[in-house]
Scaffold this motif. Structure first.
Motif, PDB file in Angstrom:
ATOM      1  N   PRO A 121      51.116  16.839  61.173  1.00 21.88           N
ATOM      2  CA  PRO A 121      51.910  15.814  60.343  1.00 21.88           C
ATOM      3  C   PRO A 121      51.824  15.882  58.898  1.00 21.88           C
ATOM      4  N   THR A 122      50.582  16.348  58.448  1.00 19.23           N
ATOM      5  CA  THR A 122      50.317  16.312  57.069  1.00 19.23           C
ATOM      6  C   THR A 122      51.311  17.248  56.105  1.00 19.23           C
ATOM      7  N   TYR A 123      51.916  18.213  56.743  1.00 19.28           N
ATOM      8  CA  TYR A 123      52.588  19.225  55.987  1.00 19.28           C
ATOM      9  C   TYR A 123      54.235  19.441  56.686  1.00 19.28           C
ATOM     10  N   TYR A 124      54.368  18.408  57.236  1.00 17.47           N
ATOM     11  CA  TYR A 124      55.958  18.432  57.687  1.00 17.47           C
ATOM     12  C   TYR A 124      56.908  18.267  56.175  1.00 17.47           C
ATOM     13  N   PRO A 125      56.489  17.666  55.307  1.00 17.99           N
ATOM     14  CA  PRO A 125      57.590  17.980  54.024  1.00 17.99           C
ATOM     15  C   PRO A 125      57.789  19.467  53.903  1.00 17.99           C
ATOM     16  N   LEU A 126      56.595  20.145  53.725  1.00 20.69           N
ATOM     17  CA  LEU A 126      56.672  21.758  53.632  1.00 20.69           C
ATOM     18  C   LEU A 126      57.740  22.343  54.726  1.00 20.69           C
ATOM     19  N   ARG A 127      57.376  21.967  55.852  1.00 24.15           N
ATOM     20  CA  ARG A 127      58.433  22.297  57.023  1.00 24.15           C
ATOM     21  C   ARG A 127      59.728  22.165  56.723  1.00 24.15           C
ATOM     22  N   PHE A 128      59.855  21.153  56.064  1.00 21.46           N
ATOM     23  CA  PHE A 128      61.397  20.576  55.840  1.00 21.46           C
ATOM     24  C   PHE A 128      62.053  21.370  54.503  1.00 21.46           C
ATOM     25  N   GLN A 129      61.055  21.953  53.608  1.00 26.39           N
ATOM     26  CA  GLN A 129      61.610  22.590  52.525  1.00 26.39           C
ATOM     27  C   GLN A 129      61.916  24.013  52.998  1.00 26.39           C
ATOM     28  N   LEU A 130      61.019  24.608  53.634  1.00 20.92           N
ATOM     29  CA  LEU A 130      61.323  25.878  54.396  1.00 20.92           C
ATOM     30  C   LEU A 130      62.717  25.946  55.147  1.00 20.92           C
ATOM     31  N   THR A 131      62.864  24.856  55.930  1.00 23.92           N
ATOM     32  CA  THR A 131      64.001  24.902  56.814  1.00 23.92           C
ATOM     33  C   THR A 131      65.285  24.627  56.015  1.00 23.92           C
ATOM     34  N   ARG A 132      65.324  24.099  54.989  1.00 24.77           N
ATOM     35  CA  ARG A 132      66.311  23.959  54.000  1.00 24.77           C
ATOM     36  C   ARG A 132      66.744  25.540  53.720  1.00 24.77           C
ATOM     37  N   SER A 133      65.665  26.078  53.208  1.00 20.82           N
ATOM     38  CA  SER A 133      66.133  27.327  52.583  1.00 20.82           C
ATOM     39  C   SER A 133      66.497  28.450  53.780  1.00 20.82           C
ATOM     40  N   LEU A 134      66.034  28.215  54.784  1.00 15.96           N
ATOM     41  CA  LEU A 134      66.917  28.977  55.983  1.00 15.96           C
ATOM     42  C   LEU A 134      68.216  28.608  56.293  1.00 15.96           C
ATOM     43  N   LEU A 135      68.484  27.451  56.228  1.00 20.68           N
ATOM     44  CA  LEU A 135      69.706  26.739  56.535  1.00 20.68           C
ATOM     45  C   LEU A 135      70.640  27.542  55.590  1.00 20.68           C
ATOM     46  N   ARG A 136      70.237  27.750  54.294  1.00 20.99           N
ATOM     47  CA  ARG A 136      71.129  27.948  53.114  1.00 20.99           C
ATOM     48  C   ARG A 136      71.443  29.462  53.721  1.00 20.99           C
ATOM     49  N   ILE A 137      70.654  30.393  54.024  1.00 17.24           N
ATOM     50  CA  ILE A 137      70.853  31.870  54.594  1.00 17.24           C
ATOM     51  C   ILE A 137      71.690  31.726  55.466  1.00 17.24           C
ATOM     52  N   SER A 138      71.254  31.017  56.624  1.00 16.45           N
ATOM     53  CA  SER A 138      72.323  30.989  57.974  1.00 16.45           C
ATOM     54  C   SER A 138      73.985  30.563  57.180  1.00 16.45           C
ATOM     55  N   ARG A 139      73.889  29.574  56.673  1.00 19.38           N
ATOM     56  CA  ARG A 139      75.181  29.261  56.124  1.00 19.38           C
ATOM     57  C   ARG A 139      76.044  30.239  55.406  1.00 19.38           C
ATOM     58  N   ALA A 140      75.500  31.134  54.591  1.00 17.19           N
ATOM     59  CA  ALA A 140      76.234  31.813  53.662  1.00 17.19           C
ATOM     60  C   ALA A 140      76.345  33.036  54.425  1.00 17.19           C
ATOM     61  N   THR A 141      75.405  33.679  55.308  1.00 18.48           N
ATOM     62  CA  THR A 141      75.759  34.759  55.974  1.00 18.48           C
ATOM     63  C   THR A 141      76.339  34.816  57.129  1.00 18.48           C
ATOM     64  N   THR A 142      76.155  33.744  57.880  1.00 20.68           N
ATOM     65  CA  THR A 142      76.694  33.325  59.212  1.00 20.68           C
ATOM     66  C   THR A 142      75.650  33.952  60.044  1.00 20.68           C
ATOM     67  N   THR A 143      74.490  33.986  59.660  1.00 24.34           N
ATOM     68  CA  THR A 143      73.444  34.559  60.702  1.00 24.34           C
ATOM     69  C   THR A 143      72.702  33.345  61.528  1.00 24.34           C
ATOM     70  N   TYR A 144      72.656  33.516  62.679  1.00 24.46           N
ATOM     71  CA  TYR A 144      71.892  32.478  63.600  1.00 24.46           C
ATOM     72  C   TYR A 144      70.666  32.675  63.304  1.00 24.46           C
ATOM     73  N   ILE A 145      69.858  31.529  63.022  1.00 26.01           N
ATOM     74  CA  ILE A 145      68.352  31.412  62.986  1.00 26.01           C
ATOM     75  C   ILE A 145      67.871  30.363  63.771  1.00 26.01           C
ATOM     76  N   PRO A 146      66.935  30.542  64.681  1.00 21.18           N
ATOM     77  CA  PRO A 146      66.778  29.453  65.673  1.00 21.18           C
ATOM     78  C   PRO A 146      65.651  28.491  64.683  1.00 21.18           C
ATOM     79  N   LEU A 147      66.282  27.393  64.489  1.00 24.43           N
ATOM     80  CA  LEU A 147      65.746  26.368  63.766  1.00 24.43           C
ATOM     81  C   LEU A 147      65.324  25.185  64.338  1.00 24.43           C
ATOM     82  N   ALA A 148      66.122  24.911  65.639  1.00 28.85           N
ATOM     83  CA  ALA A 148      66.157  23.705  66.459  1.00 28.85           C
ATOM     84  C   ALA A 148      64.624  23.677  66.926  1.00 28.85           C
TER      85      ALA A 148
END
Length: 778
Positions: A534-561
């Motif tokens: 739980p100490t590094y959950y903010p870092l996990r959310f930072q990287l999740t937003r980066s992957l969401l940006r790639i998935s949204r722009a390239t329509t590539t499915y990335i298993p983030l759930a």
């Protein structure tokens, strides 16, 4: 044994290999210098051959001299060694008045050849396929110097005829654009001074002859620059495009640039007035590029390419001037702090870039200096944008080698500038990442090469942290520089692999940068789960937003759930929080959570908001996809199970076959969190029903890729039930960011006000003490 190196080989590699490689590099540099000298020698030989042909033809046409036999009996070496004086023509009227020095006749003939060459030597060559080295353009000015000596002798021997030439044929006296006769004196550090012969009547420097009033010199022999001089130079550059005025402005500008330097350098001019300093800077930065473009025009082509006549005699003569002026601008940039002056200086560099392409060492210093301004988060945004425009212009007009070095320097500046991240520097870092991402799209092939190298470095750091774990090995991954690097490359790929933002791309895979997508996603997912606490959950959310940006722009499915659902099972989300008075945590500027926040209500509420927002963003990307009902089913089941667990009452219940003690609360006692998650589940189910209703009428199967990709293509995501919910969450997030920004601005104002009051109290206290002392003395 085969496959193993010998002991002598290992010993050689350990003791001598480094020195051998260094010597080879030195030999390679020496060979390059010899090649440059050979090219210069060949070019001079060609010019001398043309000159000798013209001299032979002139000798055949001219009448015979009385003492021709004496000339015929001498070789060329004897002629030059003995300094034999040519006899005069019988029919020469004006020339008979002038008695030439023994060595001046040769210089005059060379001047005629150089003058004819200078009129026909504007050939266009593009400075490509070079590296940052010492291969700079050479300037042959021996003929100009010799001709200038002839003119000085003419002014001494026959002043009447010299005055006649000044009145009727001034262009003859300004041979080769006589403004260039002293260009080799511009920069002492760029070119060593040549020893000149002393003459009894040295030519008087006419630098200030055309300036109203008398120029003053200080004890060091330097000429004081006045406002009248600057105005005169400026008028000459604007109206006449005068190279002489430009040369003087460059010399004076160099003095202004080094005005506060501790280096012991000798300058021709001195500046003591701030107004003159300002006028000189404006004149140099505004009008020097205009004069250069008038005499050596730049030809622009499609795709931003330019061509300059770098092999012309005029350009080679202007080489010292360009070097001196660019070096002075670089030194000035390194010492400036005023934003308007920085903007003006950077803007003045843009038209000079095509002329500086052959000077690799100067370009290297220039790029380093401009990138330093661009990557400094304390600099004003307007100044950093202007610096980026300089970098982008250089990337467009340069060749592959310069572009590669430019991208590497920009990446180093980006990593260096993102070391410190807080609410005040984060906007500047985001501006730097967005602007740098544009550079990698100018040449996608070079962008792929450099991107592959840097992404591979990120992978190597992650692998060493996993395979060789130590107490502090995770710190080379869990830091702002590493996280910003991953986020930057996600911006690069989403910007240049998106068919929506690049009409030339039919699909994301058509971009040369698309092969970088898979390794970047794998590295980001690995870093995301390196320490699942739980100490590094903010870092996990930072990287999740980066992957969401790639998935949204390239329509590539990335298993983030799955990585988001793991957070729901943490004790921070299932147990009742501790009461606290801490303010809410800012997840945008945090990588780890302080220990004081762990288990508190503020942290639990923040986690709930982030999870709901990220889950909605992830499923919102696929809200129109024909397989959305099957995609959302496992996460919805997981969320419903979590809701049932955290909403358990205090009564005795059965959980997994185990009877809980009466009066013990099993949930997290956070109705706000459970209601927001319950609303997310409802929106997901509503969107799934809407998709099922739409796909009942399709007539194609799952194997039809065209039909699957074209399903609901004409409907925007905002028109779907889940898309409208995501838009509402985004608007709330923006409002929250605006409120935080207003709070930060108010905090800044309060700090500034308190600082001013403290300074005022100190200032008021000092005179009081002094007055008391004075009263006591009386």
């Amino acid at each position: 044994m085969p496959g193993q190196s010998k002991k002598s080989t290992k010993k050689f590699e350990k003791n001598h290999l480094k020195d051998v490689l260094g010597k080879r590099k030195e030999v390679k540099i020496i060979k390059q210098r010899h090649q440059v000298k050979a090219k210069k020698k060949a070019r001079n030989a060609k010019d001398n051959a043309v000159e000798s042909d013209m001299n032979i033809k002139a000798q055949e046409e001219q009448p015979k001299f009385k003492d021709q036999n004496k000339l015929n009996g001498m070789t060329e070496d004897q002629f030059f060694q003995e300094g034999f004086q040519l006899p005069e023509l019988k029919k020469s009227k004006k020339a008979s008045k002038v008695t030439k020095p023994p060595s001046s006749s040769i210089g005059k003939r060379k001047r005629a050849t150089d003058a004819s060459d200078s009129q026909n030597s504007l050939s266009s060559t593009e400075g490509d396929n070079q590296t940052f080295s010492d291969q700079d353009a050479a300037s042959g000015e021996d003929g100009v110097e010799n001709h200038q000596e002839d003119l000085n002798a003419l002014a001494t021997k026959d002043p009447d005829f010299y005055k006649y030439l000044q009145e009727n044929d001034a262009e003859l006296l300004d041979f080769g654009g006589g403004d260039l006769a002293e260009v080799d004196q511009l920069s002492e550090d760029e070119k060593p001074k040549k020893k000149q012969k002393k003459s009894k009547n040295p030519p008087r420097d006419s630098s200030e002859d055309d300036v109203p009033g008398k120029a003053t010199e200080d004890s060091a022999g330097q000429t004081e620059v006045t406002a009248e001089m600057v105005t005169q130079w400026k008028t000459a550059m604007v109206e006449q495009r005068s190279l002489r005025a430009m040369r003087r402005v460059v010399l004076a500008f160099r003095t202004a640039a080094y005005v506060n330097a501790n280096e012991e350098k000798e300058f021709k001019y001195s500046i003591s007035s701030p107004d003159v300093y300002h006028q000189l800077l404006v004149a140099a930065l505004d009008h020097v590029p205009t004069v250069l473009n008038h005499h050596v025009p730049i030809k622009e082509f499609t795709m931003g390419k330019v061509r300059v006549a770098t092999e012309s005699k005029k350009y080679r003569t202007l080489t010292p001037l360009l070097k001196s002026h660019s070096s002075a601008i670089i030194h000035l940039l390194e010492n400036l702090s005023d934003a308007p002056t920085l903007n003006k200086t950077l803007n003045a560099l843009i038209p000079l870039l095509p002329y500086l392409l052959p000077f690799k060492k100067i370009l290297k210093s220039l790029v380093t200096c401009v990138v330093g301004v661009w990557s400094d988060t304390s600099t004003a945004d307007t100044t950093r944008i202007t610096a980026f425009l300089v970098i982008r212009r250089l990337a467009v007009v340069s060749d592959t080698s310069i572009r590669t070095a430019l991208l590497k320097t920009a990446h180093q500046g980006l990593v260096k500038g993102s070391r410190t991240t807080n609410p005040y520097t984060l906007p500047a870092i985001n501006l730097m990442k967005n602007s740098a991402a544009e550079l990698w799209g100018i040449d996608p092939d070079v962008g792929y090469t450099t991107g592959f190298v840097y992404i591979r470095q990120l992978a190597v750091h992650l692998r060493s942290s996993i395979t060789q774990p130590t107490k502090d090995s995770y710190k080379q991954i869990y830091n702002w520089q590493y996280i910003h690097s991953l986020d930057f490359w996600s911006r690069v790929i989403s910007s240049h692999c998106s068919p929506g933002s690049n009409p030339s791309l039919k699909a994301a895979s058509d971009s040369p940068l698309h092969p970088l997508l898979y390794p970047l996603v794998q590295i980001t997912l690995g870093a995301l789960r390196l320490i699942p606490t739980p100490t590094y959950y903010p870092l996990r959310f930072q990287l999740t937003r980066s992957l969401l940006r790639i998935s949204r722009a390239t329509t590539t499915y990335i298993p983030l759930a799955p990585s988001l659902l793991e957070v729901f099972q943490a004790t921070e989300m299932t147990k009742p929080p501790k009461p606290s008075t801490l303010k809410s945590l800012d997840f945008t500027t945090a990588l780890r959570v302080p220990k004081a926040y762990l288990g508190t209500r503020a942290y639990q509420d923040g986690l709930g908001e982030q999870l709901v927002e990220l889950m909605a963003e992830f499923f919102g990307i696929w809200a129109k996809h024909i397989a959305f009902p099957e995609l959302m089913l496992p996460p919805v089941v997981h969320l419903k199970r979590w809701l049932k667990t955290v909403s358990s009452s205090s009564k005795s219940t059965m959980s997994n076959g185990i009877k809980t003690a009466p009066g013990k609360w099993k949930g997290n006692k956070n109705s706000r969190l459970t209601s927001s998650v319950n609303l997310l589940v409802q929106k997901l189910e509503s969107n799934a029903r809407w998709i099922e209703e739409k796909r009942r009428h399709v007539e194609f199967g799952p194997s039809n890729r065209e039909g699957v990709e074209g399903f609901l293509r004409d409907i925007s995501i905002e028109d779907t039930p889940l898309g409208a919910f995501v838009e509402g969450l985004r608007s709330k997030s923006e409002e929250r960011e605006k409120m935080l920004e207003r709070a930060r601005e108010a905090e800044r104002r309060d700090r500034a006000k308190d600082r001013e009051e403290e300074d005022g109290m100190e200032i008021d206290g000092v005179p009081g003490d002094v007055l008391e002392d004075d009263v006591d003395q009386e």
